[in-house]
Each structure stands twice: as structure tokens, then as C-alpha cells.
Design a protein around this motif. Structure first.
Motif, PDB file in Angstrom:
ATOM      1  N   ARG A   1     -33.108   1.062  35.833  1.00 20.36           N
ATOM      2  CA  ARG A   1     -33.594   1.833  36.975  1.00 20.36           C
ATOM      3  C   ARG A   1     -34.219   3.117  36.448  1.00 20.36           C
ATOM      4  O   ARG A   1     -33.872   3.593  35.382  1.00 20.36           O
ATOM      5  CB  ARG A   1     -32.462   2.156  37.950  1.00 20.36           C
TER       6      ARG A   1
ATOM      7  N   ASP B   1     -36.479  -2.920  39.442  1.00 18.78           N
ATOM      8  CA  ASP B   1     -35.978  -1.661  40.003  1.00 18.78           C
ATOM      9  C   ASP B   1     -36.613  -0.420  39.370  1.00 18.78           C
ATOM     10  O   ASP B   1     -36.288   0.702  39.752  1.00 18.78           O
ATOM     11  CB  ASP B   1     -34.456  -1.576  39.835  1.00 18.78           C
ATOM     12  N   VAL B   2     -37.496  -0.621  38.405  1.00 16.50           N
ATOM     13  CA  VAL B   2     -38.145   0.512  37.747  1.00 16.50           C
ATOM     14  C   VAL B   2     -39.452   0.837  38.461  1.00 16.50           C
ATOM     15  O   VAL B   2     -40.279  -0.036  38.703  1.00 16.50           O
ATOM     16  CB  VAL B   2     -38.420   0.206  36.261  1.00 16.50           C
ATOM     17  N   GLU B   3     -39.618   2.117  38.788  1.00 13.56           N
ATOM     18  CA  GLU B   3     -40.860   2.572  39.427  1.00 13.56           C
ATOM     19  C   GLU B   3     -41.902   2.872  38.352  1.00 13.56           C
ATOM     20  O   GLU B   3     -41.614   3.518  37.349  1.00 13.56           O
ATOM     21  CB  GLU B   3     -40.594   3.840  40.241  1.00 13.56           C
TER      22      GLU B   3
ATOM     23  N   HIS C   1     -37.845  -6.234  35.301  1.00 12.38           N
ATOM     24  CA  HIS C   1     -37.241  -4.951  35.675  1.00 12.38           C
ATOM     25  C   HIS C   1     -37.778  -4.479  37.033  1.00 12.38           C
ATOM     26  O   HIS C   1     -38.522  -3.487  37.109  1.00 12.38           O
ATOM     27  CB  HIS C   1     -37.505  -3.902  34.585  1.00 12.38           C
TER      28      HIS C   1
ATOM     29  N   ARG D   1     -29.317  -3.794  33.907  1.00 12.32           N
ATOM     30  CA  ARG D   1     -30.392  -3.685  34.891  1.00 12.32           C
ATOM     31  C   ARG D   1     -30.950  -2.262  34.855  1.00 12.32           C
ATOM     32  O   ARG D   1     -30.224  -1.291  35.076  1.00 12.32           O
ATOM     33  CB  ARG D   1     -29.866  -4.028  36.285  1.00 12.32           C
TER      34      ARG D   1
ATOM     35  N   ARG E   1     -38.021   5.576  36.235  1.00 17.31           N
ATOM     36  CA  ARG E   1     -39.462   5.649  36.402  1.00 17.31           C
ATOM     37  C   ARG E   1     -40.127   5.689  35.036  1.00 17.31           C
ATOM     38  O   ARG E   1     -39.608   6.288  34.097  1.00 17.31           O
ATOM     39  CB  ARG E   1     -39.839   6.902  37.198  1.00 17.31           C
TER      40      ARG E   1
END
Length: 286
Positions: A89, A118-120, A116, A87, A91
Motif C-alpha cells: 500500500r 492497492d498502490v496509488e 499491487h 500486500r 503511493r
């Protein structure tokens, strides 16, 4: 069941228009490429490609199969990314030209977000020329935009035919210099248009320069002159001039994805999604 290996070979052949180039990309011999295509055609019972010594073309069934092949391969890529990778995480700083942002970018962002969450994402919209500068300066991780003239870098995604646009009903006075409304430098589109006009000896006058395509569209709607956009982004209230057939022909521009030298895993994953998305080839819009 359709073999995904055959489908991938077929999609690669369709995009490259060459068994030899497809084999080079897939690291397969030309005979292996031919065998994959033959077995796929036998499996579906349809002729998908017409090939002679000088050309390669899709049949009507081949065009339909290409749509399904891209959907299947993209779905498989998404599944593999979701279930085989940890998973993610972090940016991703993505730069996009505004014509891409108004065109195919939303579908790419949706695909990335689904796998995905949780990725900014931090998105910078700007002229492609500026995005190259941001990438080289390390302020963005990836860019999606037009290929800069003379720059071999980038993963080719799709091509877009440039079109002349003006206020609906405009007829250009061919005895006068073409009144151009263009985005400011550094702009790939601006350079391509002016180089193309110079190559055929056409006369022009830049009557308006804008920092964005929105400004160019506004000026064209005001009747100031002609602007240029990719065919899939024709602006509301604008259309090709009545006598467009008499105007200098504009080229296609190539849209690419380009990553920094050292990418984080989230940025690398987004680049992989772009590379395997259905943007590869000839994106014609929605």
C-alpha cells in the motif's frame, strides 16, 4: 520442463551479446554460463546461439526461444511478487518521458496494477531532462526515459533508433540547412540530434521549438520542417523524407529506469518489475 535458471542465463546472454558480460551480471563463471546454454539447447533439441571468437548471434530458433523465455521469466517474477511479498500500500510518483508513455509504459503499469492493486500511482509526463531535475529534487520517486549524455546512472531497458520525420512526401533540399523541429531544452533527444549533426559537419536551422512531442508533430504535419522521433513512435500523417538516405544518420538512444536514492517499498517494487520486464533488450513496439 524448461529450467528457469537456464532461461534466465539465455535471456541475459541474448541481451548482453556476451557470455562474459552475462556471467558478470549473473555472478556466474563463463563455464557455468556455457553449461546453462548447452543444457537448454540439448533440452529443446535446437541450436539457439551461433558463437565464434568475435561475435554472438541468435539463430531463428534462438529468437523464438527468447520470446518465450522473457514471457516465462516475467510471469514468474509477477507470481513471486504477488505471493511472496506482503500486500503493498502507498503511493509511487513515477516520471515518464512522453515517448515512453506513448510506447511501452501501459504494459508496465498494467503488470504493476495486477500484482499491487492497492498502490496509488502518480504519473508525471515530461521531457527526460526535466524528469532528471524532478528526481534530483525529490518530487518523483522513479523515472523512465532516455539516458542523459554523460550520466552513467540508471538501469538500461531498451534502445530506440531515432528517425527523421516530416510531412508525408517531403523531399529535403540538401543545399539548404536542415529545418529542424525539436523539443525545448533540457531534452536528451535534442542534445543527441544536434551533437550528431555537428559531428558530421551538417548545417541546420531550428525553425520550431516545442515543450512536447505533440507540438513537434503538429509543426511537422504543418510542413514546417523535420522532427525526430524513436522509430516505434512514428506520428500519423508523417513519414521519413523521400530522400532520407541522403540525410545524416541518426543514432540510437538508450532508455533507462532510474530511482531515487531512498525508495519506498512500492517504488522499489515497480523498479524491480521494470528491471525484470520484457522491455530489457531491444523493444520494437507492439
Amino acid at each position: 520442463m524448461l529450467n528457469p535458471v537456464w532461461l534466465n542465463t539465455f535471456a541475459t546472454v541474448a541481451a548482453s551479446h556476451s557470455f562474459t558480460d552475462a556471467g558478470r551480471q549473473l555472478r556466474l563463471t563463463q563455464s557455468s554460463v556455457s553449461e546453462h546454454i548447452r543444457r537448454l539447447e540439448e533440452h529443446v533439441g535446437r541450436r539457439l546461439l551461433v558463437r565464434d571468437t568475435h561475435s554472438l548471434a541468435l539463430t531463428a530458433d534462438g529468437e523464438a526461444m527468447l520470446v518465450h523465455a522473457r514471457m516465462i521469466l516475467e510471469a514468474m517474477t509477477h507470481a513471486e511478487l504477488q505471493f511472496r511479498s506482503p500486500r503493498l500500500r502507498g503511493r509511487v510518483r513515477l516520471g515518464s518521458s512522453d515517448d515512453v508513455a506513448l510506447g511501452p509504459l501501459p504494459s508496465v503499469l498494467a503488470a504493476f496494477r495486477r500484482t499491487h492493486p492497492d498502490v496509488e500511482l502518480e504519473i508525471t509526463i515530461g521531457m527526460t531532462g526535466r524528469l532528471y531535475e524532478h528526481l534530483d529534487a525529490g518530487s518523483i520517486d522513479l523515472l523512465i526515459g532516455k539516458r542523459r549524455i554523460g550520466d552513467p546512472r540508471g538501469i538500461p531497458l531498451f534502445s530506440g533508433q531515432l528517425e527523421w520525420l516530416g510531412l508525408t512526401g517531403t523531399e529535403v533540399d540538401l543545399d539548404q540547412p536542415l529545418p529542424l523541429i525539436l523539443v525545448a531544452e533540457p531534452s536528451v533527444t535534442r542534445a543527441v540530434v544536434l551533437d550528431s549533426l555537428a559531428a558530421v559537419g551538417a548545417r541546420w536551422q531550428v525553425v520550431c521549438t516545442s515543450s512536447s512531442y505533440a507540438g513537434c508533430i503538429a509543426a511537422a504535419r504543418g510542413g514546417l520542417g523535420l522532427t525526430v522521433r524513436s522509430h516505434f513512435l512514428a506520428g500519423r500523417g508523417l513519414s521519413p523524407p523521400v530522400n532520407r538516405a541522403a540525410l545524416p544518420e541518426l543514432p540510437k538512444v538508450e532508455f533507462i529506469a532510474l530511482g531515487a536514492k531512498h525508495l519506498s517499498r512500492p517504488a522499489e517494487t515497480l523498479l524491480e518489475i521494470l528491471q525484470n520486464s520484457d522491455l530489457r533488450g531491444e523493444w520494437a513496439g507492439e
